[in-house]
Motif scaffolding. Structure first.
Motif, mmCIF file in Angstrom:
data_model
loop_
_atom_site.group_PDB
_atom_site.id
_atom_site.type_symbol
_atom_site.label_atom_id
_atom_site.label_comp_id
_atom_site.label_asym_id
_atom_site.label_seq_id
_atom_site.Cartn_x
_atom_site.Cartn_y
_atom_site.Cartn_z
ATOM 1 N N GLU A 140 -5.065 43.773 70.116
ATOM 2 C CA GLU A 140 -4.825 44.902 71.029
ATOM 3 C C GLU A 140 -4.925 46.236 70.298
ATOM 4 N N ASP A 141 -4.367 46.259 69.105
ATOM 5 C CA ASP A 141 -4.372 47.520 68.349
ATOM 6 C C ASP A 141 -4.235 47.235 66.854
ATOM 7 N N ARG A 142 -4.303 48.287 66.065
ATOM 8 C CA ARG A 142 -4.323 48.100 64.597
ATOM 9 C C ARG A 142 -2.987 47.585 64.071
ATOM 10 N N PHE A 143 -1.922 47.856 64.822
ATOM 11 C CA PHE A 143 -0.602 47.379 64.367
ATOM 12 C C PHE A 143 -0.520 45.851 64.491
ATOM 13 N N LYS A 144 -0.951 45.344 65.640
ATOM 14 C CA LYS A 144 -0.932 43.890 65.840
ATOM 15 C C LYS A 144 -1.908 43.203 64.881
ATOM 16 N N LEU A 145 -3.038 43.855 64.624
ATOM 17 C CA LEU A 145 -4.005 43.308 63.658
ATOM 18 C C LEU A 145 -3.347 43.166 62.290
ATOM 19 N N ALA A 146 -2.669 44.236 61.856
ATOM 20 C CA ALA A 146 -2.041 44.234 60.519
ATOM 21 C C ALA A 146 -1.002 43.122 60.404
ATOM 22 N N GLU A 147 -0.188 42.956 61.449
ATOM 23 C CA GLU A 147 0.860 41.918 61.397
ATOM 24 C C GLU A 147 0.248 40.514 61.378
ATOM 25 N N ALA A 148 -0.807 40.341 62.163
ATOM 26 C CA ALA A 148 -1.447 39.010 62.215
ATOM 27 C C ALA A 148 -2.105 38.677 60.874
ATOM 28 N N ALA A 149 -2.745 39.664 60.289
ATOM 29 C CA ALA A 149 -3.398 39.426 58.987
ATOM 30 C C ALA A 149 -2.348 39.131 57.915
ATOM 31 N N ALA A 150 -1.227 39.822 57.989
ATOM 32 C CA ALA A 150 -0.149 39.576 57.007
ATOM 33 C C ALA A 150 0.453 38.195 57.209
ATOM 34 N N ASP A 151 0.611 37.778 58.460
ATOM 35 C CA ASP A 151 1.118 36.422 58.725
ATOM 36 C C ASP A 151 0.175 35.376 58.134
ATOM 37 N N GLU A 152 -1.115 35.606 58.341
ATOM 38 C CA GLU A 152 -2.107 34.633 57.851
ATOM 39 C C GLU A 152 -2.099 34.578 56.321
ATOM 40 N N ARG A 169 -14.404 32.479 48.210
ATOM 41 C CA ARG A 169 -14.141 31.349 49.119
ATOM 42 C C ARG A 169 -13.889 31.840 50.545
ATOM 43 N N ARG A 170 -13.297 33.027 50.613
ATOM 44 C CA ARG A 170 -13.042 33.596 51.943
ATOM 45 C C ARG A 170 -13.212 35.100 51.877
ATOM 46 N N ILE A 171 -13.873 35.669 52.870
ATOM 47 C CA ILE A 171 -14.085 37.115 52.966
ATOM 48 C C ILE A 171 -13.581 37.558 54.337
ATOM 49 N N SER A 172 -12.680 38.518 54.360
ATOM 50 C CA SER A 172 -12.166 39.025 55.641
ATOM 51 C C SER A 172 -12.428 40.523 55.761
ATOM 52 N N PHE A 173 -13.107 40.884 56.858
ATOM 53 C CA PHE A 173 -13.270 42.303 57.191
ATOM 54 C C PHE A 173 -12.064 42.746 58.022
ATOM 55 N N LEU A 174 -11.521 43.889 57.682
ATOM 56 C CA LEU A 174 -10.468 44.514 58.477
ATOM 57 C C LEU A 174 -11.063 45.807 59.018
ATOM 58 N N VAL A 175 -11.276 45.861 60.349
ATOM 59 C CA VAL A 175 -11.995 47.017 60.913
ATOM 60 C C VAL A 175 -11.294 47.500 62.181
ATOM 61 N N THR A 176 -10.995 48.786 62.219
ATOM 62 C CA THR A 176 -10.383 49.360 63.432
ATOM 63 C C THR A 176 -11.075 50.677 63.780
ATOM 64 N N GLY A 177 -10.956 51.036 65.054
ATOM 65 C CA GLY A 177 -11.439 52.360 65.458
ATOM 66 C C GLY A 177 -12.769 52.339 66.177
ATOM 67 N N ASP A 235 -9.752 45.471 65.978
ATOM 68 C CA ASP A 235 -8.920 45.913 67.097
ATOM 69 C C ASP A 235 -9.849 46.097 68.294
ATOM 70 N N ARG A 236 -9.234 46.331 69.452
ATOM 71 C CA ARG A 236 -10.030 46.430 70.685
ATOM 72 C C ARG A 236 -11.085 47.534 70.562
ATOM 73 N N ASP A 237 -10.714 48.636 69.897
ATOM 74 C CA ASP A 237 -11.651 49.766 69.782
ATOM 75 C C ASP A 237 -12.890 49.402 68.960
ATOM 76 N N SER A 238 -12.685 48.782 67.814
ATOM 77 C CA SER A 238 -13.858 48.484 66.959
ATOM 78 C C SER A 238 -14.673 47.332 67.528
ATOM 79 N N ALA A 239 -14.008 46.491 68.333
ATOM 80 C CA ALA A 239 -14.715 45.323 68.914
ATOM 81 C C ALA A 239 -15.350 45.661 70.247
ATOM 82 N N GLY A 240 -15.037 46.875 70.729
ATOM 83 C CA GLY A 240 -15.396 47.245 72.102
ATOM 84 C C GLY A 240 -16.785 46.832 72.548
ATOM 85 N N LEU A 241 -17.788 47.135 71.741
ATOM 86 C CA LEU A 241 -19.171 46.862 72.178
ATOM 87 C C LEU A 241 -19.553 45.405 71.951
#
Ligand code: 6PG
Length: 247
Positions: free
Chosen positions: A14-26, A193-201, A238-244
């Motif tokens: 939904e937003d960058r805050f939820k993204l950050a928490e989910a990535a930290a949980d993972e 072994r694993r690459i994660s992009f973190l993208v918002t906006g 986040d929803r903004d960066s994934a919009g298109l």
């Protein structure tokens, strides 16, 4: 999470805050598992401003940091106390808040001569991670940001993606400011072994959509060349960066 794409490597929040928490949980889950499976977890942090919330969320997780080693996928050629320093940002948001041994923090010495430091850092990485005589060391997890011009780490459009030798780190210049940077090379990143992009906006939506959709011209973006040899790539959007990309 709003949606997981068909091949579950794209997670939209939904937003960058939820993204950050989910990535930290993972990360906490992986670090917990790793503590039983491997001796150490070699992680390369992303620079820029996007990861700040993720690093702050990580600092609030209960993790055995003694088993985690932090590196940086790129660094600006500035002293560690300079506001531009990726090390300084990560220290403010994470490293100064957790109980991690100093030896586990492998910063790029942005204050030193760039060419010499690129060589030195490559040797440090090889010495620690090139097990069994591998040419390319294997990071357990590399976090990457994404510029609106499609750069990642400090691999910029028009720059060298495939060095003529097996160098692990290189010197780059920011196309806009000319600022010297030290960056992982593409082959080093692609051996993770694993690459994660973190993208918002919203400003990243076009380049995200182009890369994920493998659209014409996407190969001009260095981030489109992230394609791990044996590992996996995933995107935290986040929803903004994934919009298109959701259309
Ligand atoms: C850096 C990063 C760079 C960054 C992107 C996105 O040192 O700046 O490595 O690749 O991840 O430029 O930056 P933002 O997160 O600030 O948008």
């Amino acid at each position: 999470m709003i949606e997981e794409s068909r091949n579950s490597d794209v997670k939209v929040f939904e937003d960058r805050f939820k993204l950050a928490e989910a990535a930290a949980d993972e990360f906490a889950e992986v670090a917990e598992r790793a503590c039983f499976d491997v001796l150490e977890l070699a992680v390369a942090l992303a620079g820029g401003s996007t990861p700040s919330l993720f690093y702050s969320a990580l600092a609030r997780r209960k993790i055995n940091w003694g088993r985690v080693h932090f590196y940086w996928g790129d660094e600006r050629c500035v002293p560690p106390d300079n506001p531009e320093s990726n090390f300084r940002s990560a220290s403010r948001d994470l490293l100064d808040k957790i109980d991690i041994p100093g030896d586990n923090i492998h910063r790029i010495r942005g204050e030193d001569d760039p060419e010499r430091e690129a060589l030195r850092y490559g040797k440090e990485i090889a010495g620690n991670l090139a097990k069994g005589g591998r040419v390319f060391p294997e990071f357990d997890w590399i976090f990457l940001g994404l510029g609106s011009d499609g750069h990642t780490a400090s691999l910029f459009p028009g720059g060298t993606l495939f060095p003529s030798d097996a160098s692990l780190c290189a010197v780059a210049s920011h196309p806009g400011t000319g600022q010297k940077r030290i960056t992982f090379t593409l082959p080093l990143i692609n051996h993770a072994r694993r690459i994660s992009f973190l993208v918002t906006g919203k400003e990243k939506a076009v380049v995200v959509s182009s890369i994920l959709g493998r659209k014409e011209g996407s190969r001009d973006y260095p981030a489109a060349w992230i394609n791990p040899v044996q590992g996996t790539t995933d995107w935290f959007l986040d929803r903004d960066s994934a919009g298109l990309s959701l259309e």
